[in-house]
Write a protein that holds these residues in place. Structure first.
Motif, PDB file in Angstrom:
ATOM      1  N   LEU A   1      22.489 -88.248 -30.092  1.00 23.75           N
ATOM      2  CA  LEU A   1      21.695 -87.785 -29.178  1.00 23.75           C
ATOM      3  C   LEU A   1      22.136 -86.368 -29.840  1.00 23.75           C
ATOM      4  O   LEU A   1      22.922 -85.868 -29.530  1.00 23.75           O
TER       5      LEU A   1
ATOM      6  N   THR B   1      11.590 -86.381 -33.029  1.00 19.01           N
ATOM      7  CA  THR B   1      12.132 -84.649 -32.255  1.00 19.01           C
ATOM      8  C   THR B   1      12.586 -84.351 -33.352  1.00 19.01           C
ATOM      9  O   THR B   1      13.403 -83.294 -33.445  1.00 19.01           O
ATOM     10  N   THR B   2      11.646 -84.330 -34.121  1.00 21.10           N
ATOM     11  CA  THR B   2      11.059 -83.258 -35.501  1.00 21.10           C
ATOM     12  C   THR B   2      11.296 -82.025 -35.606  1.00 21.10           C
ATOM     13  O   THR B   2      11.393 -80.987 -35.790  1.00 21.10           O
ATOM     14  N   ARG B   3       9.619 -82.308 -34.624  1.00 22.84           N
ATOM     15  CA  ARG B   3       9.221 -80.394 -35.148  1.00 22.84           C
ATOM     16  C   ARG B   3       8.786 -80.885 -33.088  1.00 22.84           C
ATOM     17  O   ARG B   3       8.222 -80.029 -32.943  1.00 22.84           O
ATOM     18  N   HIS B   4       9.504 -81.244 -31.960  1.00 25.16           N
ATOM     19  CA  HIS B   4       9.661 -81.374 -30.651  1.00 25.16           C
ATOM     20  C   HIS B   4      10.863 -81.846 -29.833  1.00 25.16           C
ATOM     21  O   HIS B   4      11.588 -81.861 -30.904  1.00 25.16           O
ATOM     22  N   TYR B   5      10.873 -81.131 -29.246  1.00 24.29           N
ATOM     23  CA  TYR B   5      12.468 -81.828 -28.341  1.00 24.29           C
ATOM     24  C   TYR B   5      13.166 -81.802 -26.885  1.00 24.29           C
ATOM     25  O   TYR B   5      11.265 -81.402 -26.473  1.00 24.29           O
TER      26      TYR B   5
ATOM     27  N   LEU C   1      14.864 -91.821 -33.697  1.00 22.41           N
ATOM     28  CA  LEU C   1      14.059 -90.752 -32.678  1.00 22.41           C
ATOM     29  C   LEU C   1      15.161 -91.179 -30.807  1.00 22.41           C
ATOM     30  O   LEU C   1      15.477 -91.832 -30.534  1.00 22.41           O
ATOM     31  N   LEU C   2      14.161 -90.646 -30.462  1.00 20.24           N
ATOM     32  CA  LEU C   2      14.832 -90.562 -28.751  1.00 20.24           C
ATOM     33  C   LEU C   2      13.976 -91.821 -28.131  1.00 20.24           C
ATOM     34  O   LEU C   2      12.555 -91.827 -28.481  1.00 20.24           O
TER      35      LEU C   2
ATOM     36  N   LYS D   1      18.465 -78.978 -24.585  1.00 18.35           N
ATOM     37  CA  LYS D   1      17.108 -79.124 -25.294  1.00 18.35           C
ATOM     38  C   LYS D   1      18.039 -80.633 -26.304  1.00 18.35           C
ATOM     39  O   LYS D   1      19.327 -80.470 -26.723  1.00 18.35           O
ATOM     40  N   ILE D   2      16.942 -82.015 -26.421  1.00 15.11           N
ATOM     41  CA  ILE D   2      17.404 -82.716 -26.871  1.00 15.11           C
ATOM     42  C   ILE D   2      16.669 -83.489 -27.679  1.00 15.11           C
ATOM     43  O   ILE D   2      14.884 -83.571 -27.148  1.00 15.11           O
ATOM     44  N   ARG D   3      17.335 -83.903 -28.357  1.00 12.04           N
ATOM     45  CA  ARG D   3      17.010 -84.636 -29.804  1.00 12.04           C
ATOM     46  C   ARG D   3      17.240 -85.994 -29.990  1.00 12.04           C
ATOM     47  O   ARG D   3      18.890 -86.032 -29.715  1.00 12.04           O
ATOM     48  N   ALA D   4      16.948 -86.493 -31.474  1.00 14.80           N
ATOM     49  CA  ALA D   4      17.892 -87.378 -32.165  1.00 14.80           C
ATOM     50  C   ALA D   4      17.941 -86.889 -33.487  1.00 14.80           C
ATOM     51  O   ALA D   4      16.992 -86.355 -33.783  1.00 14.80           O
ATOM     52  N   VAL D   5      19.131 -87.052 -33.554  1.00 15.46           N
ATOM     53  CA  VAL D   5      19.408 -86.854 -35.334  1.00 15.46           C
ATOM     54  C   VAL D   5      20.468 -88.275 -35.845  1.00 15.46           C
ATOM     55  O   VAL D   5      21.082 -88.691 -34.978  1.00 15.46           O
TER      56      VAL D   5
ATOM     57  N   PRO E   1      22.548 -92.635 -35.743  1.00 12.38           N
ATOM     58  CA  PRO E   1      21.804 -92.200 -34.217  1.00 12.38           C
ATOM     59  C   PRO E   1      22.430 -92.049 -33.323  1.00 12.38           C
ATOM     60  O   PRO E   1      22.815 -92.387 -32.783  1.00 12.38           O
TER      61      PRO E   1
END
Lengths: 274, 274
Positions: free
Chosen positions: B241, A264-268, A240-241, B218-222, B239
DNA sequence: TAGTGGTCTAGACCACACG
DNA sequence: GTGTGGTCTAGACCACTAC
């Protein structure tokens, strides 16, 4: 036009003139500019400060129009150009917004277009939409050390804590944990929050007279713990962010700490560098 | 001063005047302002465009001083105030930087202070430090569809791909995967990258004449996959960024796509909202 | 038609940097 | 001292909005 009490104008001018050395007679001649002094600041900065004071004191409320540049110039006894430069900076800081042919208006979190001024979460597809909010909790408590430090108060001072989930397109997407300065936000309840439709900052502005002006965010990636995972309908361990925000009102006074966990799977999170 | 060829000045003025309707004799009188026309744009915007052209063409190179406001005013046959407003906007966009008493300078990624203009990763403790870089790969290849779309080229067009790890305080912190427009960056090799000390964008600017002006992220958590985890010395599944950046040069032309994976255990991504 | 912000000009003086 | 950007002024006209 110019429906301003002369008394106020007088005060303002005095404030302006206590700038540098004794300003020579403020007639029509130029060079009411500042003199050499340790605390020098340009005239337009002083005008800007005076306008900011009026904004803060509520003389002009969010959504309202402030006096025209000519009126303000007369009020502060400076040229229109100087007022213009002051307003330019206020507009750059989003405290006011200029509209050609209409006037200059105090910005507000109610406004139609500018709802995403502080929420930078954008869907992969489709337009940003304002999601539903489910308040989990809203209670007063004593500030933990970490929160107190960020809010510039003492540990144990009163704060309001809110926990909520934001739904975008029906999907739980944001889990917010919010701490607000106890002194502001006295009558804030879960009911008020639930009833309110629209941005939370609009509520703060309308009901508590606290306007969020700017904020800083520290962003990390974290793993969802089991409690969080349940609330956001994701698996435990999902990345998660983590967005830790501190929001400021006038005078750069911190009034809110907010820790958001974003799915942030469908959002960024959108950011622009320049 | 004013070591500018008259021919250029002439060109510039012509360009300016083809604005609205036939500008009346450009004497000393005011109102060389634009006339009503479908393609109206303020004079200072046109001046700004002309200055931008000179920047792009390399007439004034990064780090150099551009002509004084008075010189530019004479060159373009406008008032100093108009040039000033044009430069104000360029300075706001970080294309140039004003230094009182010295002049106005073309900004550069070499500069001492402004190295973190595009890297927003800040350590939890201590000052931002520029870390060592280890280049893993640097090769030419055909652009995948996704990258081509972002770079506004065709799938299969030539691009340069770089992979590298950034070390902060000796710890692997960033894994970058970079795609550059093939047409620019022809002689770019892993060796050049390795030898270069300092920001990568400074190399691009100095060796390839390509200046990064702005970028979007565009930033997400992966979660770290096993290969990534190994390179960054973290456990698989940690996790991270994910920062997907598209960088633009003059004319808003995209020239770089960069996907960074940041370890945010001892660092965070800093952002300011207003 | 009147009022507002937006542009442009011309000229003055101030603050700063450098030789 | 000279040159640079920074501030301030005064006045003109343009563009947009509303009545």
């Amino acid at each position: 036009m110019s429906s301003l009490p002369p008394s106020l104008a007088g005060t303002a001018v005095a404030a302006v003139q206590d700038n540098g050395a004794a300003a020579p007679g403020a007639g029509t001649q130029p060079s009411s500019a500042a003199a050499a002094s340790p605390t020098f600041s340009p005239l337009y900065q002083q005008i800007k400060a005076l306008i900011t004071q009026s904004l803060q004191s509520g003389e002009w409320k969010p959504g309202e129009m402030i006096p025209s540049e000519m009126d303000l110039a007369a009020r502060y006894k400076v040229s229109q150009g100087t007022v213009r430069k002051a307003i330019d900076e206020l507009a750059a800081e989003n405290l006011v917004a200029r509209r050609q042919g209409k006037g200059t208006f105090v910005t507000t979190h109610h406004e139609d277009g500018v709802k995403f001024r502080f929420l930078r979460l954008v869907p992969d597809e489709g337009e940003p939409h304002y999601g539903a909010s489910q308040v989990l909790e809203c209670k007063r408590l004593r500030a933990p050390a970490e929160i107190a430090r960020l809010l510039d108060i003492r540990t144990g001072d009163s704060v309001v804590q809110i926990r909520r989930v934001l739904f975008f397109s029906g999907e739980a997407t944001v889990l917010d944990e919010i701490w607000l300065l106890g002194t502001n936000f006295k009558g804030l309840t879960a009911e008020k929050l639930t009833e309110w439709k629209g941005p939370m900052y609009a509520l703060f502005e309308a009901e508590f007279g606290t306007r969020m002006i700017r904020a800083t965010e520290k962003i990390r990636a974290v793993a969802a713990d089991s409690a969080t995972a349940a609330l956001l309908s994701v698996d435990a361990g999902t990345p998660l962010l983590s967005v830790e925000r501190v929001s400021f009102t006038y005078g750069d006074r911190p009034v809110e700490v907010r820790r958001g966990l974003y799915v942030t799977t469908r959002h960024y999170y959108q950011n622009d560098l320049s």
